[in-house]
Enzyme design. Sequence first.
Site, PDB file in Angstrom:
ATOM      1  N   GLU A 488       0.803  -0.982  -0.245  1.00 46.31           N
ATOM      2  CA  GLU A 488      -0.050   0.431   0.153  1.00 46.31           C
ATOM      3  C   GLU A 488       1.078   1.360   0.243  1.00 46.31           C
ATOM      4  O   GLU A 488       0.977   1.922  -1.026  1.00 46.31           O
ATOM      5  CB  GLU A 488      -0.912   0.096   0.634  1.00 46.31           C
ATOM      6  CG  GLU A 488      -1.676   0.693   1.165  1.00 46.31           C
ATOM      7  CD  GLU A 488      -3.377   0.638   1.859  1.00 46.31           C
ATOM      8  OE1 GLU A 488      -3.561  -0.482   2.335  1.00 46.31           O
ATOM      9  OE2 GLU A 488      -4.211   1.261   1.882  1.00 46.31           O
ATOM     10  N   GLU A 763      -2.210   0.825  13.211  1.00 49.46           N
ATOM     11  CA  GLU A 763      -3.315   1.184  12.430  1.00 49.46           C
ATOM     12  C   GLU A 763      -4.374   0.841  13.572  1.00 49.46           C
ATOM     13  O   GLU A 763      -5.224   1.692  13.194  1.00 49.46           O
ATOM     14  CB  GLU A 763      -3.423   0.453  11.165  1.00 49.46           C
ATOM     15  CG  GLU A 763      -4.474   0.740  10.597  1.00 49.46           C
ATOM     16  CD  GLU A 763      -4.435  -0.595   8.993  1.00 49.46           C
ATOM     17  OE1 GLU A 763      -3.388  -1.206   9.458  1.00 49.46           O
ATOM     18  OE2 GLU A 763      -5.186   0.305   7.934  1.00 49.46           O
TER      19      GLU A 763
HETATM   20  C1  BGC Z   1      -5.164   2.255   4.838  1.00 46.79           C
HETATM   21  C2  BGC Z   1      -5.892   3.570   5.520  1.00 46.79           C
HETATM   22  C3  BGC Z   1      -6.595   4.751   4.815  1.00 46.79           C
HETATM   23  C4  BGC Z   1      -7.965   3.350   4.221  1.00 46.79           C
HETATM   24  C5  BGC Z   1      -8.972   4.593   3.652  1.00 46.79           C
HETATM   25  C6  BGC Z   1      -6.620   1.996   4.029  1.00 46.79           C
HETATM   26  O1  BGC Z   1      -6.589   0.952   3.138  1.00 46.79           O
HETATM   27  O2  BGC Z   1      -4.347   1.890   5.392  1.00 46.79           O
HETATM   28  O3  BGC Z   1      -5.060   4.601   6.018  1.00 46.79           O
HETATM   29  O4  BGC Z   1      -7.177   5.731   5.352  1.00 46.79           O
HETATM   30  O5  BGC Z   1      -7.498   2.119   3.707  1.00 46.79           O
HETATM   31  O6  BGC Z   1      -9.973   3.807   4.385  1.00 46.79           O
END
Ligand code: BGC
Length: 909
Positions: A488, A763
């Site tokens: 990501e 996270e």
């Molecule tokens: C990311 C986030 C992002 C989110 C959106 C995720 O996959 O890691 O931090 O804001 O998607 O919902």
Amino acid sequence: MKPFIYLFLVFIAGVLSAQTLQVKDLSCEHKVNPVGIDVRQPRLSWKLNSDTRNTIQDSYEIRVATKQDFSAQSLVWSSGKVKSSESILQIYKGKATESGKRYYWQVRVWDTNNKESAWSETAFWEMGILLPTEWKAKWIAPGMPGDTLKASPASLARKEFTLNKPIASARVYVTAYGMYELYLNGQRVGQDLLTPGWTSYNSRLQYQVYDVTEQVRQGKNAVGALIGDGWYRGTIGFDNSWNFYGNQLALLCQLQIRYQDGSQAIVGTDETWKSTQDSPVRSSEIYNGEVYDARMEKKGWDVVGFNDKSWHKVRLVTHTFSNLIGSAGVPVRKIQEIKPTKIFRTPEGTLVADMGQNMVGWIKLKVSGSAGTKVVLRHSEILDKKGNFYTANLRQAKQRIEYILKGEGEETFEPHFTFQGFRFVAIEGFPGEIKPENLTGIVIHSDMKPIGTFECSNALVNQLQHNIRWGQKGNFVDVPTDCPQRDERLGWTGDAQVFCRTAGFNMDVAAFFTKWMRDVAADQYSDGGVPFVIPDVLKKVMKGTSAGWGDVALITPYTLYQIYGDKQMLEVQYPSMKAYVEYIHSKAGKSNIWRGGSVFGDWLFYRPGINSHPEPDGYTNNDYIATAFYAYSTHLLKETAHILGKQEDESQYAKLFEQIRETFIKEYVTPAGRIASDSQTAYVLALMFNLLPADLKPMATQHLVDDIKSRRNHLSTGFLGTPYLCHVLSDNGHTEVGYDLLLQESYPSWLYPVKMGATTIWERWDGMKPDSTFQDEGMNSFNHYAYGAIGDWMYRVVAGIEVGKPGYKHILIQPQLPSDDRLTYAKASVNSPYGEIMSGWEQKNGQLKVTITIPANTTATIRLPRSNASDIKENGQALTAANKSAKMDKDTTVIEVGSGQYIFDYPLK
Ligand code: BGC
């Protein structure tokens, strides 16, 4: 005159003349001595150094010259003596700046006591290439058939050239579609990594400029570049697709020589360069790591005399020069090195090194062995419950380094166009016994200056602060990313929005965000919507705008204006800010409710399930969230219009805000201050964004507090509610509950991950559950800065450093203590645009000591909590005698001060 009075006056005069007034820390466009900027009228900042209290600049004088001696002929601007207390971001108003020119500058100041400083030390800036037509080099592509394939080998390109006269100076201007490393006569050029950085390439491609005077020589020279996939064409985004921006790597390099006789020469990329894909970098990708075969190294490829007969000619390719921009951001560099804390075998038998810190960068490998020996390094953030190497949360990102030895004694290797997010390294194939000295963790990130510190008496909170900083280090790698390890690593707008204030306390992020915000504007959709990630590499698979994410277009520039006083940031971003609000306006229409505007909701709010707590989840209605953010962004637009003197817009958006607010109240708020979407985040947003009638605020706050209490002092907020939660409590008379949350050690809370051994911010509140099992492997990063936004409350409320006027021209020092001794001390410092601000307090035996530093050329309002003005001693003297401004506001003493250091002491009420 009596002799002793005379002597006394002589003594005083001596003391006064010994007092210093100096100008220090000169910067230009938020940078120290920048080379290669393309802002035609750069802005200049300086700080004052004074040992006298209450120092305010009365006037300043700037001089700028093309020679360091500031001789009359070389002078391009003298501001004259300007009566102004402004000392940051003053616009250069001299002769038009020219490409490639270096400008030297100095400043001197007078304070309000008519004391004059000496001229400051000389600083400089150097212009980049200002016109597309000044690019004489041509775009070249290595142009091998294989270089358009996925994860193909990096290409080498080279050229020899002769410089036939003594050289005065040399610069190289260089960029690429892909990533490049440049070499001159066998030496790497510059220390920047992952260049040219990540921008919205089609509209903005940065070039870098290096002073290579010492690297070129009269006679024969060789220049070479290693070019890899990078963000441009490597695997990126959710669908692991590649070639997002294009499938063909390309290089543009222009070497400009000035000879001592005043003549010039340009050596640029052109059809005479040669290239090969037969390079040792067999593949190098951001997510997947690198395969390097040292046996394929081309010894001497970047020095004169290398036989490149078997290399083929490069192809010329057509690319525009009009998207080329100087590097506005902060280069990514190697920042620090760390050593493994231990090397061990896991229960499954994997040989693993523990770096002791979840870090971002790579391992520098030292190894000796026979040619062809293959060493593999795999990277992981965490060990599983049984202590085994765990990579499931990386999804498809391989984070794998493969090094094939050439067999020539001790070999040292570092990868080129990739980085890894990890704490643990699994080692396979290492010849002989591995020792800690074989592995060095190279920590990389955008080279932002650390400007803030926070510390208190609670060791877990200090570890939290450490984790916040490391979350920032690892995720400020040219763009603000969500995470640095899985497939990501994208510039998620929501995450950047919630964390930017905290980031701005820890490090100087002015230039970093200046660059990125322009990409926000560049990638904004034509209807004003803001993509989920910037640069927008998701648009093919996930196009859209979400409340709380798109609002980065307003929240971030506005926040940066507050902390750095950079008005131009608002001017430049204004069209983007307005377009975003108009986008929502067009969706909400007359209803004033933004239906369907929230795609991600209050992302990752508390959901029960992993523990036996009976509490309901923390869900907040999505349209409620969208409408609240609609109101907030409209409010920020109105404020910005006011700052920029756009009166029509100001009144138009003031009206719009009121309309949204009225509808919001009708739709969602009961007369008893209860909110239809009954969650912590719902109350937090309504209170933070000032959406409630004044008389309902205490009731709404009480509902929020009741909810927190019913959860036994736990939060239930996600990405959008969390950053504001403690602020809303402390702003509305419930600081104590803010402390309950900050100091909460059980899940969900900030300290729970700390207790579980985290070294960065997670996270999810429950990335690792109390029984050491993991949350959903599909989305479980252990290095995600968003929840680190609590750092902002620690600086602003616990230590009490708050902006009074933009850039901290006026400072508020207003620490809020816990009512008991849960914390016995807290202290923070911020090196603001005007200089170091410090605020610290310590309570002992019912006595409070508050230590404060206010930098020169600023003023401050200090609020001393739980005090009686008449009990306060300032530097040992009764405060009321020393400072006539002292006033009481309930149990708080409020005083106005100028610059200086202050120590207050008083019994706590
Ligand atoms: C990311 C986030 C992002 C989110 C959106 C995720 O996959 O890691 O931090 O804001 O998607 O919902």
